[in-house]
Design a protein around this motif. Structure first.
Motif: not given
Length: 300
Positions: A16-29
Motif C-alpha cells: 500500500k502506497g501513499p494515498k493520492k490527494v483528491e483534487k477538486v474539479d475546477k469547473n465544479a468549484e
C-alpha cells in the motif's frame, strides 16, 4: 505464492502506497460559487444579494436565516458576519442572452457549455462564470467586470448613472487576500457607524437637557415682580396733574433705565424728592426708632 484459484497477486495489490490527494474539479468549484447560493446551496435566482465580503446569496435564504438564527443550517459560517438586512445589497445584474437555463433540453444530444454564465458585464460583455474578475458597487448594486472599471475610468456608474467612489467597489468571490482586505474594510466601516451613532445620541441628550432646563426660582421671580410694582407705584405718585405726570413718568422710566438715584437728580425739586423714603427727612436715627412695630414703620 498463489491464492485460491491459481491467481498471483501483483505488487500494487500487496504494498500500500501513499494515498493520492483528491483534487477538486475546477469547473465544479466555479459553478458552486457563481451559480449556487453560499448559504442554502440552491441555484441562484432573482433577487440575488451580496455581502460586504463579496459572496452571493439568494435573498429568501438570507431573510429566513435572519428570522430564525437558531435553526440548524449548513454553511452558517458563511453568514456569521451578516447581522441584519443592512449588511447585504441587492444586485442589479444583466442577463446573458446566450443562457438558456431550464429551457435547454437535457437529452444529452447536444454539447453543454459548463462555462456559460447566467449574467454578463453590460460594458464589456464578459460572462460572469468565475474566469473573469467581477465587482459590484455598494451604492447602487450594479455589477461590472474588473476590466470594464479599469478600461473606462469614471466616478459615475456605467449602468444607472449614480456617482460612486473607489471605496464602494467590492470584489465578488475574490481570493483569500481580497476577502481579508474586504473584512478589514467592513470592520472600519462598522466602527465609524458606531462612533457616529454615539455622537448623535450625545447631541440628542444635550438638546433634551437644554430643553428641560429648570425655570428661575420663585423667590427671584417674586422679587423681580415686587421691584416692578414698586417702580410703577413711584411713577404713579410722581405728579398731580396729567401733563406733569406724563413728563414725570417718562423721566422716571429714563431714570430707572439708567439706574440713577432720585435724590441725585438736580432737575427735580426738593418737594418732589421729599416724597420718597430715600430723602433725609424720612430717615430716623436709632434713638427715634421704637422697639415695637407700628402701622407704618420705617426701618433703615
Amino acid at each position: 505464492m498463489g491464492c485460491d484459484g491459481g491467481t498471483i497477486p501483483k505488487r500494487h495489490e500487496l504494498v500500500k502506497g501513499p494515498k493520492k490527494v483528491e483534487k477538486v474539479d475546477k469547473n465544479a468549484e466555479l459553478a458552486a460559487k457563481w451559480k449556487y447560493c453560499a448559504l442554502s446551496q440552491e441555484k441562484l435566482k432573482r433577487p440575488i444579494v451580496a455581502c460586504d465580503l463579496g459572496r452571493l446569496y439568494n435573498k429568501d435564504a438570507i431573510i429566513e436565516y435572519l428570522l430564525d438564527k437558531t435553526a440548524e443550517r449548513p454553511n452558517t459560517e458563511a453568514v456569521v458576519h451578516i447581522r441584519g438586512i443592512r449588511d447585504i445589497k441587492e444586485l442589479n445584474l444583466t442577463d446573458n442572452p446566450a443562457w438558456e437555463g431550464e429551457r435547454r433540453s437535457a437529452k444529452g444530444d447536444r454539447y453543454e457549455d459548463v462555462h456559460c454564465g447566467m449574467f454578463i458585464c453590460p460594458v464589456v460583455g464578459l460572462e460572469m462564470n468565475g474566469k473573469h474578475r467581477f465587482c459590484f458597487l455598494q451604492t447602487c448594486g450594479c455589477v461590472f467586470s474588473d476590466r470594464a472599471l479599469k478600461e473606462v475610468k469614471t466616478e459615475i456608474c456605467h449602468k444607472c448613472g449614480d456617482p460612486f467612489k473607489y471605496e464602494d467597489v467590492v470584489v465578488l468571490n475574490g481570493t483569500k487576500e481580497d476577502v481579508e482586505k474586504l473584512r478589514e474594510k467592513m470592520v472600519e466601516k462598522r466602527s465609524k457607524t458606531k462612533t457616529k451613532k454615539k455622537k448623535s445620541k450625545a447631541s440628542e441628550t444635550l438638546a433634551e437637557t437644554k430643553e428641560e432646563a429648570p425655570s428661575p426660582p420663585a423667590d427671584e421671580a417674586g422679587g423681580e415682580s415686587q421691584q416692578n410694582e414698586a417702580e410703577n407705584n413711584q411713577s404713579a405718585v410722581a405728579g398731580p396733574s396729567s401733563s406733569s405726570s406724563s413728563s414725570i413718568s417718562t423721566k422716571s422710566s429714563a431714570a430707572s433705565a439708567t439706574k440713577r438715584s432720585i435724590q441725585k437728580m438736580e432737575e427735580k425739586s426738593e418737594a418732589f424728592k421729599s416724597l420718597f423714603t430715600t430723602h433725609s427727612s424720612a430717615k430716623r436715627s436709632k434713638d427715634q426708632t421704637s422697639n415695637w412695630v407700628t402701622h407704618t414703620p420705617y426701618h433703615f
